[in-house]
Design an enzyme around this catalytic site. Structure first.
Site, short mmCIF file in Angstrom:
data_model
loop_
_atom_site.label_atom_id
_atom_site.label_comp_id
_atom_site.label_asym_id
_atom_site.label_seq_id
_atom_site.Cartn_x
_atom_site.Cartn_y
_atom_site.Cartn_z
N TYR A 1 1.01 -1.29 0.07
CA TYR A 1 -0.07 0.05 0.00
C TYR A 1 1.08 1.14 0.05
O TYR A 1 2.04 1.24 0.41
CB TYR A 1 -0.82 -0.02 1.21
CG TYR A 1 -0.27 0.35 2.53
CD1 TYR A 1 -0.25 1.59 3.11
CD2 TYR A 1 0.13 -0.57 3.16
CE1 TYR A 1 0.32 1.89 4.29
CE2 TYR A 1 0.80 -0.29 4.54
CZ TYR A 1 0.79 1.04 5.21
OH TYR A 1 1.50 1.08 6.16
N CYS A 2 0.26 2.33 -0.34
CA CYS A 2 1.01 3.70 -0.16
C CYS A 2 -0.24 4.72 0.37
O CYS A 2 -0.94 4.09 1.00
CB CYS A 2 1.21 4.24 -1.65
SG CYS A 2 0.27 4.38 -2.97
N TRP A 3 -0.15 5.96 -0.17
CA TRP A 3 -0.99 6.82 0.52
C TRP A 3 -2.52 6.70 0.20
O TRP A 3 -3.38 6.67 1.02
CB TRP A 3 -0.41 8.32 0.18
CG TRP A 3 -1.51 9.34 0.69
CD1 TRP A 3 -2.41 10.06 0.14
CD2 TRP A 3 -1.68 9.79 1.95
NE1 TRP A 3 -2.78 10.84 0.77
CE2 TRP A 3 -2.50 10.90 2.12
CE3 TRP A 3 -1.07 9.30 3.22
CZ2 TRP A 3 -2.95 11.42 3.25
CZ3 TRP A 3 -1.72 9.79 4.47
CH2 TRP A 3 -2.22 10.90 4.34
N TYR B 1 -3.15 3.84 2.57
CA TYR B 1 -3.20 4.30 3.91
C TYR B 1 -4.53 5.11 4.47
O TYR B 1 -5.21 4.82 5.28
CB TYR B 1 -2.00 5.01 4.38
CG TYR B 1 -2.28 5.73 5.80
CD1 TYR B 1 -1.82 4.73 6.75
CD2 TYR B 1 -2.63 7.06 5.81
CE1 TYR B 1 -1.97 5.40 8.03
CE2 TYR B 1 -2.71 7.61 7.32
CZ TYR B 1 -2.38 6.76 8.13
OH TYR B 1 -2.54 7.34 9.67
#
Length: 353
Positions: free
Chosen positions: A97-99, A126
């Protein structure tokens, strides 16, 4: 046969954490430090400075920014694979995952998939996880059987929580999660408080681990612990608890406990004196200067005794009476001192009740 899904939403992922061999957070180190998925590893595809450079360039030329960003991301992913990839087997199943679940996690997810790993990308990144945490902190406190420990400063409430945990009791240590003892002197030496988001995550994790069929012991707290704010539903549940205990201890023993808990100030009296300046508006310049002079002379026993009597006790009791109208009916629990024998006996008594 339909292809294996390569994305998953936050609710599904949180409900089945055993489905992943690792959770990979590809955001920058500073983003990761502020907060992250429980147990996540940080494999940033852009470092903090790289992210700043690409973001600045994007304002002038999105195309040039994407070109530079792609090269940086590819190099960083290669470094992570060189560092971590040797022992990974073909059936390794990471959650990435990222932002927002966009290009950064997409790039890592694509590379891992091309190798043959069974990678899954988190939909919404996130931000989706954070939404689940916030939602959980609104609803989870409603089902808790809270047993609230009240008492003046220095009566060993935190130590009693530790004794309860050691004997198998279910404990929610809010000050432990917040890395703060909750007063003007409460900052822990060398241990900064977590961010509000990180505190929320730690609290959410603690609440998720609770067995709702069993009581949970918690210390009475104000809405803020240091710089961190408690979720209002949890604070409301603490105030509404039908089971309140009033913990007391002789003043002499309280002073000894405070001398132990705040021993770092004995080595750094000027740090103590600087914090005392915050009390001038409440207690007056003359009184604060007296406390500072006693501290500089090394007489912390007198300082703590006066602080208890003239500052902490009156303020704490006013606050408690406002938050806990049922305090008059609280069950009384006497501790002779803050030593292990007294704490263990009190913990056993609470658990038997």
């Amino acid at each position: 046969m339909s292809p294996r899904p390569q994305v998953i939403d936050a609710a599904q992922a949180l409900a089945a954490p055993q489905a992943f061999d690792a959770v990979i957070d590809v955001r920058s180190p500073s983003e990761f430090a502020e907060d992250h998925w429980p147990g996540a590893l940080n494999w940033p595809v852009l470092g903090d400075e790289e992210r700043r450079i690409v973001g600045t360039l994007y304002k002038a030329s999105p195309f040039e920014a994407r070109k530079l960003g792609a090269a940086l991301v590819a190099r960083n992913i290669a470094k992570h694979l060189d560092t971590h990839g040797a022992d990974l087997q073909r059936n390794w199943r990471p959650l990435v995952y990222c932002w927002r679940g966009g290009q950064r996690s997409g790039a890592m997810h694509w590379f891992l998939g091309q190798i043959g790993f069974k990678s899954l990308q988190l939909v919404g990144g996130y931000k989706a996880y954070r939404a689940e945490v916030r939602s959980g902190l609104e609803t989870m406190p409603l089902g808790l059987q809270l047993r609230v420990l009240c008492g003046r400063t220095g009566t060993g409430k935190t130590r009693l929580l530790q004794a309860l945990r050691a004997q198998g009791g279910q404990v929610l240590d809010l000050e432990g999660l917040a890395l703060h003892r909750g007063s003007v002197l409460g900052a822990l030496p060398g241990q900064p408080q977590p961010s509000q988001k990180r505190f929320d995550s730690l609290l959410w994790q603690a609440l998720k681990s609770m067995d709702l069929s069993r009581p949970i012991f918690v210390e009475s707290e104000s809405r803020k612990i240091g710089q961190l704010r408690l979720p209002e539903p949890l604070h409301a549940a603490m105030r509404a608890s039908a089971t309140i205990f009033w913990v007391d201890m002789p003043d002499e023993a309280r002073v000894q406990l405070l001398l132990q808990d705040y021993a770092h100030f004995i080595q750094q009296p000027e740090a103590f004196c600087a914090l005392m300046d915050c009390l001038v508006t409440l207690r007056g310049r003359q009184k604060v200067e007296r406390w500072q002079a006693l501290a500089r002379d090394g007489d912390f026993a007198s300082v703590f005794a006066e602080l208890m009597r003239e500052h902490y006790d009156p303020g704490y009791e006013r606050s408690l009476s406002g938050h806990y109208p049922q305090l008059a009916q609280a069950q009384r629990l006497h501790l002779a001192d803050g030593e292990s024998a007294s704490l263990n006996a009190a913990a056993a008594q609470l658990l038997q009740g």
